[in-house]
Enzyme design. Structure first.
Site, mmCIF file in Angstrom:
data_model
loop_
_atom_site.group_PDB
_atom_site.id
_atom_site.type_symbol
_atom_site.label_atom_id
_atom_site.label_comp_id
_atom_site.label_asym_id
_atom_site.label_seq_id
_atom_site.Cartn_x
_atom_site.Cartn_y
_atom_site.Cartn_z
ATOM 1 N N HIS A 190 -21.562 13.166 19.657
ATOM 2 C CA HIS A 190 -20.369 12.481 19.162
ATOM 3 C C HIS A 190 -20.474 12.298 17.657
ATOM 4 O O HIS A 190 -21.535 11.989 17.110
ATOM 5 C CB HIS A 190 -20.116 11.169 19.905
ATOM 6 C CG HIS A 190 -20.982 10.006 19.549
ATOM 7 N ND1 HIS A 190 -20.687 9.136 18.509
ATOM 8 C CD2 HIS A 190 -22.117 9.521 20.102
ATOM 9 C CE1 HIS A 190 -21.597 8.184 18.450
ATOM 10 N NE2 HIS A 190 -22.489 8.392 19.399
ATOM 11 N N ASP B 227 -26.584 6.843 14.585
ATOM 12 C CA ASP B 227 -25.670 6.869 15.738
ATOM 13 C C ASP B 227 -24.255 7.202 15.284
ATOM 14 O O ASP B 227 -23.475 6.319 14.990
ATOM 15 C CB ASP B 227 -25.693 5.491 16.421
ATOM 16 C CG ASP B 227 -24.836 5.448 17.675
ATOM 17 O OD1 ASP B 227 -24.504 6.514 18.214
ATOM 18 O OD2 ASP B 227 -24.491 4.332 18.101
ATOM 19 N N GLU C 287 -16.258 8.550 21.040
ATOM 20 C CA GLU C 287 -17.295 8.206 22.014
ATOM 21 C C GLU C 287 -17.512 6.700 22.039
ATOM 22 O O GLU C 287 -17.715 6.106 23.106
ATOM 23 C CB GLU C 287 -18.605 8.914 21.660
ATOM 24 C CG GLU C 287 -19.722 8.753 22.701
ATOM 25 C CD GLU C 287 -20.651 7.574 22.440
ATOM 26 O OE1 GLU C 287 -21.570 7.342 23.250
ATOM 27 O OE2 GLU C 287 -20.459 6.869 21.425
ATOM 28 N N GLU C 288 -17.459 6.095 20.856
ATOM 29 C CA GLU C 288 -17.730 4.664 20.759
ATOM 30 C C GLU C 288 -16.627 3.822 21.405
ATOM 31 O O GLU C 288 -16.810 2.624 21.609
ATOM 32 C CB GLU C 288 -17.901 4.256 19.289
ATOM 33 C CG GLU C 288 -19.062 4.931 18.572
ATOM 34 C CD GLU C 288 -20.436 4.460 19.036
ATOM 35 O OE1 GLU C 288 -20.509 3.667 20.001
ATOM 36 O OE2 GLU C 288 -21.439 4.900 18.442
ATOM 37 N N ASP D 42 -27.601 12.407 21.266
ATOM 38 C CA ASP D 42 -27.015 11.161 20.781
ATOM 39 C C ASP D 42 -28.145 10.270 20.280
ATOM 40 O O ASP D 42 -28.911 9.732 21.077
ATOM 41 C CB ASP D 42 -26.249 10.477 21.920
ATOM 42 C CG ASP D 42 -25.431 9.288 21.460
ATOM 43 O OD1 ASP D 42 -25.527 8.906 20.287
ATOM 44 O OD2 ASP D 42 -24.678 8.740 22.292
ATOM 45 N N HIS E 60 -25.478 0.064 15.830
ATOM 46 C CA HIS E 60 -24.113 -0.467 15.719
ATOM 47 C C HIS E 60 -23.973 -1.524 14.626
ATOM 48 O O HIS E 60 -23.111 -2.397 14.700
ATOM 49 C CB HIS E 60 -23.619 -1.014 17.061
ATOM 50 C CG HIS E 60 -23.227 0.044 18.027
ATOM 51 N ND1 HIS E 60 -22.612 -0.223 19.230
ATOM 52 C CD2 HIS E 60 -23.351 1.411 17.977
ATOM 53 C CE1 HIS E 60 -22.378 0.903 19.887
ATOM 54 N NE2 HIS E 60 -22.828 1.912 19.129
ATOM 55 N N ASP F 189 -37.044 15.874 12.960
ATOM 56 C CA ASP F 189 -37.610 17.223 12.927
ATOM 57 C C ASP F 189 -38.042 17.674 14.321
ATOM 58 O O ASP F 189 -37.758 18.803 14.744
ATOM 59 C CB ASP F 189 -38.796 17.238 11.969
ATOM 60 C CG ASP F 189 -39.379 18.629 11.772
ATOM 61 O OD1 ASP F 189 -38.638 19.613 11.902
ATOM 62 O OD2 ASP F 189 -40.590 18.733 11.492
#
Length: 322
Positions: free
Chosen positions: A112, A124, A158-159, A187, A287, A302
């Site tokens: 997302h 995120d 998505e949120e 995600d 968030h 990585d």
């Protein structure tokens, strides 16, 4: 014999010198985790220029989508933008696929792209979006032609409750759903107090929901093996419906992916295994406004990129893997 003007002589020498100097070669494009970090810097700049966030329905989201689309268009992917309604307005999914590959056997890699309204959303889920973007670019740069078609999806909203990925799956005709061999979801793959989780496709943990659709166990194994090769032992995480694999497993499409943890607390055992701080959240800025470019563990990023690249190259040739 007349003397030549000093200025003319100097000018002539400068011209000769200029001709003799080698042309500066263009800088080679970044690859790997350095390129992912560069994409994250761009997403940070976009957020800062658009009210501090990249939330669905806001200008920062559309600017993020435009940035990623331009990268994929330049690399030769076939891109499309899917509109849908969310939060009383219009927002978008971005889809990009390889020109080659069997359209009846499609492997989808998704993340997302939207943040929450409180911040830039760099872990995120800038990390997942930037990682699959770079995996796509690295694959295109290899010059390989896939046997299976590869599709890279950047979900909106998505949120707000998996709105973009749900819209995509539900809007597909059954014949097109049947063409999707697998879905891999990424995600939060750079949490600052990172854990290393793969979705528990075979339900070997025996917790929560049961196994994923047939083929999910093979995805889990490939990702576990790839992360082991990158130097880290994994743990399973349940298909709890919190991310964009949900709509895919609901219609029977095999799924998997990696995750480095959100608001949950890292245990003593996990800290001994992975490093980091026991008793603290995997991502203390989950968030929050502090989810910025400084909220990313480069080593975790990585290692996850290596696993994503391994999945892309493997599933370009065959799913499930031998």
């Amino acid at each position: 014999m007349p003397k030549r003007p000093v200025l003319a002589t100097a000018t002539a020498l400068a011209a000769v010198s200029a001709l003799a100097l080698p042309a500066t070669a263009p800088a080679a494009p970044l690859t790997g985790v350095a390129a992912v970090q560069d994409h994250l810097q761009e997403l940070q700049k976009i957020a800062e220029a658009n009210g501090g966030n990249r939330a669905a329905g806001q200008p920062g989201y559309k600017a993020s989508l435009d940035y990623i689309k331009a990268q994929l268009d330049r690399a030769g992917f076939t891109t499309s933008v899917q509109e849908f309604d969310a939060m009383g307005g219009t927002t978008y999914n971005l889809l990009a696929e390889t020109p080659g590959g069997d359209a009846n056997n499609v492997v989808v890699f998704g993340a997302h792209l939207d943040s929450v309204s409180r911040g830039a959303g760099i872990n995120d889920n800038g990390t997942g979006s930037a990682a699959i973007l770079q995996a796509a670019l690295d694959y295109a740069g290899s010059g390989a032609t896939p046997k299976n078609k590869l599709r890279f999806a950047f979900w909106g909203a998505e949120e707000e409750g998996l709105v973009g990925s749900t819209h995509y799956v539900q809007s597909l005709p059954q014949a097109e759903r049947d063409q999707i061999a697998a879905y891999l979801n990424f995600d939060m793959v750079g949490s600052p107090n990172a854990g290393y989780f793969t979705y528990d496709g075979d339900d070997s943990d025996g917790e929560g929901a049961g196994p994923g659709p047939e083929g999910s166990a093979q995805i889990e194994k490939l990702l576990n093996d790839s992360l082991a090769a990158a130097g880290v032992e994994t743990e399973g995480t349940d298909f709890d419906g919190r991310s964009d694999y949900g709509p895919f497993i609901e219609v029977g499409i095999p799924a998997g992916g990696t995750f480095t943890g959100a608001e949950e607390t890292k245990s003593e055992e996990q800290a001994q295994k992975w490093g980091g701080q026991a008793g603290e959240a995997f991502d203390p800025c989950y968030h929050q406004a502090c989810d910025t470019i400084d909220n990313v563990d480069t080593q975790a990023l990585d290692r996850n990129l290596q696993a994503i690249n391994a999945a892309v190259t493997t599933y370009a040739e065959q799913f499930p893997q031998p």
